[in-house]
Write a protein that holds these residues in place. Sequence first.
Motif, PDB file in Angstrom:
ATOM      1  N   ASP A  37       2.796  -5.911   9.426  1.00  0.00           N
ATOM      2  CA  ASP A  37       3.169  -6.793   8.320  1.00  0.00           C
ATOM      3  C   ASP A  37       2.293  -6.536   7.096  1.00  0.00           C
ATOM      4  O   ASP A  37       2.763  -6.588   5.957  1.00  0.00           O
ATOM      5  N   ARG A  38       1.005  -6.225   7.327  1.00  0.00           N
ATOM      6  CA  ARG A  38       0.127  -5.874   6.210  1.00  0.00           C
ATOM      7  C   ARG A  38       0.659  -4.624   5.490  1.00  0.00           C
ATOM      8  O   ARG A  38       0.675  -4.563   4.257  1.00  0.00           O
ATOM      9  N   VAL A  39       1.051  -3.638   6.277  1.00  0.00           N
ATOM     10  CA  VAL A  39       1.584  -2.410   5.682  1.00  0.00           C
ATOM     11  C   VAL A  39       2.873  -2.709   4.921  1.00  0.00           C
ATOM     12  O   VAL A  39       3.086  -2.195   3.808  1.00  0.00           O
ATOM     13  N   ARG A  40       3.710  -3.532   5.492  1.00  0.00           N
ATOM     14  CA  ARG A  40       4.965  -3.898   4.807  1.00  0.00           C
ATOM     15  C   ARG A  40       4.664  -4.518   3.447  1.00  0.00           C
ATOM     16  O   ARG A  40       5.310  -4.191   2.444  1.00  0.00           O
ATOM     17  N   GLN A  41       3.683  -5.399   3.397  1.00  0.00           N
ATOM     18  CA  GLN A  41       3.341  -6.040   2.123  1.00  0.00           C
ATOM     19  C   GLN A  41       2.829  -5.016   1.103  1.00  0.00           C
ATOM     20  O   GLN A  41       3.166  -5.093  -0.089  1.00  0.00           O
ATOM     21  N   VAL A  42       2.008  -4.075   1.565  1.00  0.00           N
ATOM     22  CA  VAL A  42       1.501  -3.038   0.659  1.00  0.00           C
ATOM     23  C   VAL A  42       2.646  -2.197   0.110  1.00  0.00           C
ATOM     24  O   VAL A  42       2.727  -1.936  -1.107  1.00  0.00           O
ATOM     25  N   LEU A  43       3.545  -1.764   0.988  1.00  0.00           N
ATOM     26  CA  LEU A  43       4.639  -0.908   0.545  1.00  0.00           C
ATOM     27  C   LEU A  43       5.596  -1.658  -0.377  1.00  0.00           C
ATOM     28  O   LEU A  43       6.136  -1.084  -1.330  1.00  0.00           O
ATOM     29  N   ARG A  44       5.808  -2.936  -0.127  1.00  0.00           N
ATOM     30  CA  ARG A  44       6.672  -3.729  -1.015  1.00  0.00           C
ATOM     31  C   ARG A  44       6.039  -3.859  -2.398  1.00  0.00           C
ATOM     32  O   ARG A  44       6.724  -3.775  -3.413  1.00  0.00           O
ATOM     33  N   ARG A  45       4.737  -4.083  -2.440  1.00  0.00           N
ATOM     34  CA  ARG A  45       4.059  -4.157  -3.740  1.00  0.00           C
ATOM     35  C   ARG A  45       4.153  -2.826  -4.475  1.00  0.00           C
ATOM     36  O   ARG A  45       4.372  -2.779  -5.683  1.00  0.00           O
ATOM     37  N   PHE A  46       3.970  -1.739  -3.736  1.00  0.00           N
ATOM     38  CA  PHE A  46       3.989  -0.411  -4.358  1.00  0.00           C
ATOM     39  C   PHE A  46       5.392  -0.060  -4.846  1.00  0.00           C
ATOM     40  O   PHE A  46       5.561   0.502  -5.931  1.00  0.00           O
TER      41      PHE A  46
END
Length: 383
Positions: A346-355
């Motif tokens: 979920d942390r990775v998902r949040q990073v990729l969504r921001r990017f």
Amino acid sequence: MTYAEPPLREPDLPRTAKVRPVALRTGWTTGACATAAAKAAVTALVTGVPQREVEIGLPAGRRVAFPVARCELTPSPDPQAEAVVVKDAGDDPDVTHGAQLTATVGWRPRPGLDLAGGSGVGTVTRPGLGLAVGGPAINDTPRRMIGQAVAEVVDLTEVGVRVVISVPGGEVMARKTTNRRLGIVGGISILGTTGIVRPFSTASWRASVVQAVHVMAAQGERTVVLCTGGRTERAARALLPELPEVCFVEVGDFTGAAVTAAVGDAMTGVVFVGMAGKLAKLAAGILMTHYTRSKVDLSLLGTVTAEAGGDADLVAAVVAANTGRHAYELWEAAGLLRPAGDVLCDRVRQVLRRFAGPALTVDVAMVDFTGDHLVASSGRWPA
């Protein structure tokens, strides 16, 4: 522990000279070698003299001499010449090192250059490569280089020349590349933008990642699946069997480049499938994960452990772990692998969504180190 969004970073790779004490030897692209072979063959056809060395111009203006491994003439009534230049990739681990770039040339009735691909040169079967479907996989820069080299020997406004580029064994070499997935079948591509192979450069890998996304977009697909290597790709294809092969892109360290390309090509979804180490780096906001430019943030994994319900001793052990894989093993031994893995995904998902911005939906999955089993996800594949 509270979650704070990490800054997003996409560091550049160092130049080879900055990370290695001894300079490595550069080499020549397949495009440069094909150009040299073509010029040698055309020169032999015009002069009747087999060539032993030939000089060509590179795109930046530098002129380079190539040894000609073989040059033969076939006499009238249909004169032809054939020349071979053996590719020297320098110190680059290139599957085409040692390939025999072969040019067979003859006259044609109309002025101009007719360039074709022979045995061992791939045929383009899908759009998105900037090349005609059904034509040879000879990229634009090598095409221009070959045209310019031939024009140094004959006036193409007055005479016609047919050049066929072939690579003995090229079909076998292509099995070690991503050509088939890109829609290039039957052989290798004739590539190169500078004529020079930079040893251990990852620029070509980054470019191939972006190109793979473009090819997928040209097929009308809208979900790209990013995998870090062969094992994660196998897992991803098991998770998403409904998607065609072209949707799966092996990004290595270049997640940021792939996501940027996906946004530019109006993709609607990104799925990232990886293992613990790469996911830990991405969760820290690092979009280019090469080992020389990033390392696993174990304190972040400690925070993930606490958020997943781990006690203080487990958190301390994870923070003191040797590697991301070691942290994974600690979670597994404590029976916390799924919840901690889900938090990490979920942390990775949040990073990729921001990017990526709001245009893309993002799903993330973590697989074990064999690539055989799903371990965790950001929600698409619940426990």
